[in-house]
Design a protein around this motif. Sequence first.
Motif, PDB file in Angstrom:
ATOM      1  N   GLU A  90      -4.367 -16.643 105.939  1.00  0.00           N
ATOM      2  CA  GLU A  90      -3.410 -15.898 105.113  1.00  0.00           C
ATOM      3  C   GLU A  90      -4.107 -15.316 103.884  1.00  0.00           C
ATOM      4  O   GLU A  90      -3.884 -14.158 103.522  1.00  0.00           O
ATOM      5  CB  GLU A  90      -2.240 -16.786 104.679  1.00  0.00           C
ATOM      6  N   GLU A  91      -4.956 -16.119 103.222  1.00  0.00           N
ATOM      7  CA  GLU A  91      -5.706 -15.625 102.072  1.00  0.00           C
ATOM      8  C   GLU A  91      -6.633 -14.480 102.489  1.00  0.00           C
ATOM      9  O   GLU A  91      -6.763 -13.489 101.774  1.00  0.00           O
ATOM     10  CB  GLU A  91      -6.542 -16.741 101.442  1.00  0.00           C
ATOM     11  N   ARG A  92      -7.267 -14.632 103.637  1.00  0.00           N
ATOM     12  CA  ARG A  92      -8.187 -13.597 104.125  1.00  0.00           C
ATOM     13  C   ARG A  92      -7.426 -12.301 104.384  1.00  0.00           C
ATOM     14  O   ARG A  92      -7.874 -11.215 104.012  1.00  0.00           O
ATOM     15  CB  ARG A  92      -8.897 -14.079 105.383  1.00  0.00           C
ATOM     16  N   SER A  93      -6.262 -12.411 104.995  1.00  0.00           N
ATOM     17  CA  SER A  93      -5.447 -11.234 105.272  1.00  0.00           C
ATOM     18  C   SER A  93      -5.011 -10.546 103.979  1.00  0.00           C
ATOM     19  O   SER A  93      -5.067  -9.317 103.862  1.00  0.00           O
ATOM     20  CB  SER A  93      -4.227 -11.634 106.106  1.00  0.00           C
ATOM     21  N   GLU A  94      -4.587 -11.330 102.991  1.00  0.00           N
ATOM     22  CA  GLU A  94      -4.177 -10.766 101.703  1.00  0.00           C
ATOM     23  C   GLU A  94      -5.351 -10.088 101.001  1.00  0.00           C
ATOM     24  O   GLU A  94      -5.200  -9.005 100.430  1.00  0.00           O
ATOM     25  CB  GLU A  94      -3.597 -11.856 100.799  1.00  0.00           C
ATOM     26  N   LEU A  95      -6.517 -10.714 101.044  1.00  0.00           N
ATOM     27  CA  LEU A  95      -7.696 -10.139 100.406  1.00  0.00           C
ATOM     28  C   LEU A  95      -8.090  -8.840 101.098  1.00  0.00           C
ATOM     29  O   LEU A  95      -8.404  -7.845 100.440  1.00  0.00           O
ATOM     30  CB  LEU A  95      -8.854 -11.139 100.416  1.00  0.00           C
ATOM     31  N   LEU A  96      -8.053  -8.823 102.425  1.00  0.00           N
ATOM     32  CA  LEU A  96      -8.377  -7.603 103.155  1.00  0.00           C
ATOM     33  C   LEU A  96      -7.374  -6.495 102.861  1.00  0.00           C
ATOM     34  O   LEU A  96      -7.756  -5.325 102.736  1.00  0.00           O
ATOM     35  CB  LEU A  96      -8.452  -7.876 104.657  1.00  0.00           C
ATOM     36  N   THR A  97      -6.102  -6.835 102.728  1.00  0.00           N
ATOM     37  CA  THR A  97      -5.097  -5.832 102.373  1.00  0.00           C
ATOM     38  C   THR A  97      -5.424  -5.235 101.016  1.00  0.00           C
ATOM     39  O   THR A  97      -5.374  -4.015 100.825  1.00  0.00           O
ATOM     40  CB  THR A  97      -3.682  -6.451 102.358  1.00  0.00           C
ATOM     41  N   ILE A  99      -8.409  -5.117  99.492  1.00  0.00           N
ATOM     42  CA  ILE A  99      -9.649  -4.340  99.583  1.00  0.00           C
ATOM     43  C   ILE A  99      -9.391  -2.985 100.235  1.00  0.00           C
ATOM     44  O   ILE A  99      -9.774  -1.934  99.711  1.00  0.00           O
ATOM     45  CB  ILE A  99     -10.729  -5.111 100.376  1.00  0.00           C
ATOM     46  N   LEU A 100      -8.737  -3.004 101.401  1.00  0.00           N
ATOM     47  CA  LEU A 100      -8.521  -1.759 102.135  1.00  0.00           C
ATOM     48  C   LEU A 100      -7.577  -0.814 101.400  1.00  0.00           C
ATOM     49  O   LEU A 100      -7.784   0.400 101.410  1.00  0.00           O
ATOM     50  CB  LEU A 100      -8.032  -2.066 103.550  1.00  0.00           C
ATOM     51  N   THR A 101      -6.580  -1.352 100.730  1.00  0.00           N
ATOM     52  CA  THR A 101      -5.693  -0.507  99.932  1.00  0.00           C
ATOM     53  C   THR A 101      -6.474   0.167  98.816  1.00  0.00           C
ATOM     54  O   THR A 101      -6.316   1.367  98.567  1.00  0.00           O
ATOM     55  CB  THR A 101      -4.528  -1.335  99.355  1.00  0.00           C
ATOM     56  N   ALA A 102      -7.333  -0.583  98.156  1.00  0.00           N
ATOM     57  CA  ALA A 102      -8.149  -0.019  97.075  1.00  0.00           C
ATOM     58  C   ALA A 102      -9.115   1.038  97.607  1.00  0.00           C
ATOM     59  O   ALA A 102      -9.312   2.080  96.972  1.00  0.00           O
ATOM     60  CB  ALA A 102      -8.906  -1.134  96.357  1.00  0.00           C
ATOM     61  N   LEU A 103      -9.694   0.814  98.780  1.00  0.00           N
ATOM     62  CA  LEU A 103     -10.617   1.791  99.359  1.00  0.00           C
ATOM     63  C   LEU A 103      -9.887   3.078  99.736  1.00  0.00           C
ATOM     64  O   LEU A 103     -10.359   4.182  99.447  1.00  0.00           O
ATOM     65  CB  LEU A 103     -11.324   1.204 100.587  1.00  0.00           C
ATOM     66  N   VAL A 115      -0.230   3.743  96.954  1.00  0.00           N
ATOM     67  CA  VAL A 115      -0.436   3.403  98.354  1.00  0.00           C
ATOM     68  C   VAL A 115       0.392   2.170  98.725  1.00  0.00           C
ATOM     69  O   VAL A 115       1.009   2.120  99.779  1.00  0.00           O
ATOM     70  CB  VAL A 115      -1.944   3.155  98.637  1.00  0.00           C
ATOM     71  N   ASP A 116       0.396   1.191  97.851  1.00  0.00           N
ATOM     72  CA  ASP A 116       1.154  -0.062  98.053  1.00  0.00           C
ATOM     73  C   ASP A 116       1.784  -0.459  96.725  1.00  0.00           C
ATOM     74  O   ASP A 116       1.078  -0.927  95.819  1.00  0.00           O
ATOM     75  CB  ASP A 116       0.221  -1.159  98.544  1.00  0.00           C
ATOM     76  N   PRO A 117       3.108  -0.285  96.590  1.00  0.00           N
ATOM     77  CA  PRO A 117       3.769  -0.616  95.317  1.00  0.00           C
ATOM     78  C   PRO A 117       3.562  -2.069  94.891  1.00  0.00           C
ATOM     79  O   PRO A 117       3.682  -2.384  93.704  1.00  0.00           O
ATOM     80  CB  PRO A 117       5.242  -0.340  95.605  1.00  0.00           C
ATOM     81  N   ASP A 118       3.242  -2.957  95.819  1.00  0.00           N
ATOM     82  CA  ASP A 118       3.019  -4.366  95.502  1.00  0.00           C
ATOM     83  C   ASP A 118       1.554  -4.670  95.222  1.00  0.00           C
ATOM     84  O   ASP A 118       1.170  -5.841  95.145  1.00  0.00           O
ATOM     85  CB  ASP A 118       3.510  -5.255  96.652  1.00  0.00           C
ATOM     86  N   PHE A 119       0.730  -3.644  95.061  1.00  0.00           N
ATOM     87  CA  PHE A 119      -0.707  -3.848  94.844  1.00  0.00           C
ATOM     88  C   PHE A 119      -0.924  -4.663  93.580  1.00  0.00           C
ATOM     89  O   PHE A 119      -0.447  -4.308  92.505  1.00  0.00           O
ATOM     90  CB  PHE A 119      -1.428  -2.503  94.710  1.00  0.00           C
ATOM     91  N   PRO A 120      -1.640  -5.795  93.691  1.00  0.00           N
ATOM     92  CA  PRO A 120      -1.872  -6.655  92.517  1.00  0.00           C
ATOM     93  C   PRO A 120      -3.063  -6.182  91.698  1.00  0.00           C
ATOM     94  O   PRO A 120      -4.165  -6.036  92.210  1.00  0.00           O
ATOM     95  CB  PRO A 120      -2.160  -8.023  93.146  1.00  0.00           C
ATOM     96  N   TRP A 121      -2.856  -5.939  90.437  1.00  0.00           N
ATOM     97  CA  TRP A 121      -3.970  -5.558  89.545  1.00  0.00           C
ATOM     98  C   TRP A 121      -4.462  -6.773  88.847  1.00  0.00           C
ATOM     99  O   TRP A 121      -3.856  -7.525  88.261  1.00  0.00           O
ATOM    100  CB  TRP A 121      -3.554  -4.511  88.533  1.00  0.00           C
TER     101      TRP A 121
END
Length: 121
Positions: A90-97, A99-103, A115-121
């Motif tokens: 689950e952590e890996r999936s969240e981290l990949l989300t 990373i890929l959203t930022a890219l 791109v993702d309104p829930d993007f954590p800054w």
Amino acid sequence: MAFDQLVLETYAPLHNAYFDQLSGVDLAVDTIPRMRLRADMSVLPDEIVADGPVPLGRVLQAGVDCYGNPTRARFVVFRRPVEQRSRTPEERSELLTWILTALVANYLNLDPRDVDPDFPW
């Protein structure tokens, strides 16, 4: 192989949401970052998504290779640093989300929250 599949599954909704803009972009997984960064760099370039000084992913813009052949743009995710920062799937999936959203946001010149309104800054 499971990591590569997770990257593909995580990227699919982003690719589908921006299909036309991302149709010329390749996706790759590399074991570790292979780039020359100066040791005194305190801020990494915008095209690199990092955890502190450790690159987790990178946007490579389209260009020309050393033989004069055109290259396509590419998103690269670095497997080992991502695996070291996530204990559970689950952590890996969240981290990949993240990373890929930022890219994708960097490539499209958007704020990641667009791109993702829930993007954590």
